[in-house]
Design a protein around this motif. Sequence first.
Motif, PDB file in Angstrom:
ATOM      1  N   ARG A 291      28.853 -11.494   6.015  1.00  0.00           N
ATOM      2  CA  ARG A 291      28.467  -9.656   5.038  1.00  0.00           C
ATOM      3  C   ARG A 291      27.110  -9.380   4.631  1.00  0.00           C
ATOM      4  NH1 ARG A 291      33.567  -8.244   0.443  1.00  0.00           N
ATOM      5  NH2 ARG A 291      32.626  -5.655   0.924  1.00  0.00           N
ATOM      6  N   ASP A 292      27.466  -8.095   5.018  1.00  0.00           N
ATOM      7  CA  ASP A 292      26.234  -7.751   4.403  1.00  0.00           C
ATOM      8  C   ASP A 292      25.033  -8.589   4.820  1.00  0.00           C
ATOM      9  OD1 ASP A 292      27.505  -6.980   1.243  1.00  0.00           O
ATOM     10  OD2 ASP A 292      26.691  -5.068   3.153  1.00  0.00           O
ATOM     11  N   SER A 293      24.783  -8.876   5.885  1.00  0.00           N
ATOM     12  CA  SER A 293      23.527 -10.104   6.896  1.00  0.00           C
ATOM     13  C   SER A 293      22.068  -9.471   6.667  1.00  0.00           C
ATOM     14  CB  SER A 293      24.093 -10.786   7.605  1.00  0.00           C
ATOM     15  OG  SER A 293      24.196 -10.441   8.709  1.00  0.00           O
ATOM     16  N   ARG A 294      22.577  -7.494   7.201  1.00  0.00           N
ATOM     17  CA  ARG A 294      21.634  -7.178   7.208  1.00  0.00           C
ATOM     18  C   ARG A 294      20.362  -6.803   6.120  1.00  0.00           C
ATOM     19  NH1 ARG A 294      23.776  -4.083  12.146  1.00  0.00           N
ATOM     20  NH2 ARG A 294      24.336  -5.395  13.533  1.00  0.00           N
ATOM     21  N   ASN A 295      20.462  -7.369   4.958  1.00  0.00           N
ATOM     22  CA  ASN A 295      20.475  -5.955   3.861  1.00  0.00           C
ATOM     23  C   ASN A 295      19.436  -7.117   3.164  1.00  0.00           C
ATOM     24  OD1 ASN A 295      22.049  -4.535   4.296  1.00  0.00           O
ATOM     25  ND2 ASN A 295      24.295  -4.815   2.615  1.00  0.00           N
ATOM     26  N   PHE A 296      19.089  -8.360   3.628  1.00  0.00           N
ATOM     27  CA  PHE A 296      18.058  -9.047   2.710  1.00  0.00           C
ATOM     28  C   PHE A 296      17.072  -9.466   2.924  1.00  0.00           C
ATOM     29  CE2 PHE A 296      21.506  -9.321  -0.613  1.00  0.00           C
ATOM     30  CZ  PHE A 296      23.040  -9.443   0.209  1.00  0.00           C
ATOM     31  N   GLY A 297      16.028  -9.823   3.297  1.00  0.00           N
ATOM     32  CA  GLY A 297      14.784 -10.316   2.956  1.00  0.00           C
ATOM     33  C   GLY A 297      14.661 -11.433   3.780  1.00  0.00           C
TER      34      GLY A 297
ATOM     35  N   ALA B  10      15.210 -18.353   5.304  1.00  0.00           N
ATOM     36  CA  ALA B  10      15.945 -18.301   3.755  1.00  0.00           C
ATOM     37  C   ALA B  10      16.313 -17.107   3.865  1.00  0.00           C
ATOM     38  CB  ALA B  10      15.066 -19.373   2.609  1.00  0.00           C
ATOM     39  N   ALA B  11      17.408 -16.390   2.810  1.00  0.00           N
ATOM     40  CA  ALA B  11      17.665 -14.807   2.381  1.00  0.00           C
ATOM     41  C   ALA B  11      16.883 -14.527   0.827  1.00  0.00           C
ATOM     42  CB  ALA B  11      19.389 -14.704   3.028  1.00  0.00           C
ATOM     43  N   THR B  12      16.805 -13.275   0.357  1.00  0.00           N
ATOM     44  CA  THR B  12      16.551 -13.355  -0.270  1.00  0.00           C
ATOM     45  C   THR B  12      17.805 -13.244  -1.207  1.00  0.00           C
ATOM     46  OG1 THR B  12      15.924 -11.481  -0.054  1.00  0.00           O
ATOM     47  CG2 THR B  12      13.636 -12.715  -0.381  1.00  0.00           C
ATOM     48  N   ALA B  13      17.808 -12.189  -2.372  1.00  0.00           N
ATOM     49  CA  ALA B  13      18.904 -11.964  -2.909  1.00  0.00           C
ATOM     50  C   ALA B  13      18.662 -10.533  -3.393  1.00  0.00           C
ATOM     51  CB  ALA B  13      19.059 -12.461  -4.363  1.00  0.00           C
ATOM     52  N   SER B  14      18.044  -9.569  -2.368  1.00  0.00           N
ATOM     53  CA  SER B  14      17.484  -8.133  -2.385  1.00  0.00           C
ATOM     54  C   SER B  14      16.798  -7.311  -1.018  1.00  0.00           C
ATOM     55  CB  SER B  14      16.321  -7.980  -2.959  1.00  0.00           C
ATOM     56  OG  SER B  14      14.616  -8.855  -3.612  1.00  0.00           O
ATOM     57  N   ALA B  15      16.858  -6.569  -0.958  1.00  0.00           N
ATOM     58  CA  ALA B  15      16.599  -5.918   0.416  1.00  0.00           C
ATOM     59  C   ALA B  15      14.461  -6.401   0.785  1.00  0.00           C
ATOM     60  CB  ALA B  15      16.382  -4.716   0.323  1.00  0.00           C
ATOM     61  N   GLY B  16      14.250  -6.970   0.046  1.00  0.00           N
ATOM     62  CA  GLY B  16      12.989  -6.690   0.276  1.00  0.00           C
ATOM     63  C   GLY B  16      12.461  -8.512   0.667  1.00  0.00           C
ATOM     64  N   THR B  17      10.858  -8.610   0.764  1.00  0.00           N
ATOM     65  CA  THR B  17      10.326 -10.071   1.378  1.00  0.00           C
ATOM     66  C   THR B  17       9.648 -10.613  -0.076  1.00  0.00           C
ATOM     67  OG1 THR B  17       8.972 -11.500   2.431  1.00  0.00           O
ATOM     68  CG2 THR B  17       8.404  -9.060   2.151  1.00  0.00           C
ATOM     69  N   SER B  18       9.372 -11.935  -0.429  1.00  0.00           N
ATOM     70  CA  SER B  18       8.412 -12.531  -1.352  1.00  0.00           C
ATOM     71  C   SER B  18       8.350 -13.604  -1.016  1.00  0.00           C
ATOM     72  CB  SER B  18       9.834 -12.723  -1.953  1.00  0.00           C
ATOM     73  OG  SER B  18       9.292 -13.997  -3.425  1.00  0.00           O
ATOM     74  N   SER B  19       7.232 -14.622  -2.069  1.00  0.00           N
ATOM     75  CA  SER B  19       6.470 -15.368  -0.721  1.00  0.00           C
ATOM     76  C   SER B  19       6.978 -16.712  -2.023  1.00  0.00           C
ATOM     77  CB  SER B  19       4.905 -15.170  -0.972  1.00  0.00           C
ATOM     78  OG  SER B  19       4.381 -14.718  -2.947  1.00  0.00           O
TER      79      SER B  19
ATOM     80  N   GLU C 249       6.733 -24.798   1.308  1.00  0.00           N
ATOM     81  CA  GLU C 249       6.196 -23.989   1.280  1.00  0.00           C
ATOM     82  C   GLU C 249       6.281 -22.890   2.283  1.00  0.00           C
ATOM     83  OE1 GLU C 249       1.913 -24.335   2.696  1.00  0.00           O
ATOM     84  OE2 GLU C 249       2.461 -25.684   4.287  1.00  0.00           O
ATOM     85  N   PHE C 250       5.807 -21.309   1.757  1.00  0.00           N
ATOM     86  CA  PHE C 250       6.322 -19.972   1.989  1.00  0.00           C
ATOM     87  C   PHE C 250       5.536 -20.061   2.828  1.00  0.00           C
ATOM     88  CE2 PHE C 250       7.352 -15.883   2.608  1.00  0.00           C
ATOM     89  CZ  PHE C 250       7.160 -14.968   2.893  1.00  0.00           C
ATOM     90  N   VAL C 251       6.083 -19.769   4.601  1.00  0.00           N
ATOM     91  CA  VAL C 251       5.077 -19.028   6.102  1.00  0.00           C
ATOM     92  C   VAL C 251       5.243 -17.666   6.149  1.00  0.00           C
ATOM     93  CG1 VAL C 251       4.793 -19.500   8.239  1.00  0.00           C
ATOM     94  CG2 VAL C 251       6.082 -21.377   6.765  1.00  0.00           C
ATOM     95  N   ALA C 252       6.111 -17.146   6.314  1.00  0.00           N
ATOM     96  CA  ALA C 252       6.000 -15.400   6.116  1.00  0.00           C
ATOM     97  C   ALA C 252       7.317 -15.250   5.988  1.00  0.00           C
ATOM     98  CB  ALA C 252       5.939 -14.933   7.606  1.00  0.00           C
ATOM     99  N   GLY C 253       7.505 -13.576   5.636  1.00  0.00           N
ATOM    100  CA  GLY C 253       8.550 -13.177   4.768  1.00  0.00           C
ATOM    101  C   GLY C 253       9.085 -11.595   5.712  1.00  0.00           C
ATOM    102  N   ILE C 254       9.931 -11.396   6.009  1.00  0.00           N
ATOM    103  CA  ILE C 254      10.558 -10.137   6.621  1.00  0.00           C
ATOM    104  C   ILE C 254      11.012  -9.706   5.315  1.00  0.00           C
ATOM    105  CG2 ILE C 254      11.721 -10.686   8.247  1.00  0.00           C
ATOM    106  CD1 ILE C 254      10.651  -8.637   9.780  1.00  0.00           C
ATOM    107  N   ASP C 255      10.948  -8.230   5.095  1.00  0.00           N
ATOM    108  CA  ASP C 255      12.535  -6.977   4.495  1.00  0.00           C
ATOM    109  C   ASP C 255      14.049  -6.944   5.328  1.00  0.00           C
ATOM    110  OD1 ASP C 255      10.946  -3.934   4.253  1.00  0.00           O
ATOM    111  OD2 ASP C 255      11.422  -5.263   5.878  1.00  0.00           O
ATOM    112  N   ARG C 256      14.511  -6.805   5.086  1.00  0.00           N
ATOM    113  CA  ARG C 256      15.585  -5.494   5.677  1.00  0.00           C
ATOM    114  C   ARG C 256      15.494  -5.165   6.878  1.00  0.00           C
ATOM    115  NH1 ARG C 256      20.131  -2.597   1.858  1.00  0.00           N
ATOM    116  NH2 ARG C 256      18.918  -0.317   1.793  1.00  0.00           N
TER     117      ARG C 256
END
Length: 123
Positions: free
Chosen positions: A26-32, A96-105, A45-52
Amino acid sequence: VQLQASGGGLVQAGDSLTLACSVSGRDSRNFGIGWFRQTPEKEREFVAGIDRSGGNTQYQPGFMGRFKISRDNVRNMVHLQINSLKPEDTGVYYCAATASAGTSSRRSSYTTWGQGTQATVSS
């Protein structure tokens, strides 16, 4: 949301590899979504992230250039393309998925993890 990483394997140095992260639920497209790498020598370690939307990407400086993250919200997939592979790229790659729409390192920003996929680069 559930995530499943795939696409790893044994590859030669200099080749390219594309890892895939299937995002469902559910709402899988809403997360970074982010990609992380873990090796025996280093913590995850963090490699790369992308927002929703897929319009905003973020890379750890050491991974800029040869790594490219992209997102297909129609197919609910996030890809990590790695070019000019090096033996030091060997490791287990996690999405992994964030708890928000954005991305984070920050690893702490990611609340849901998929199982990893092993990539081994031979010289």
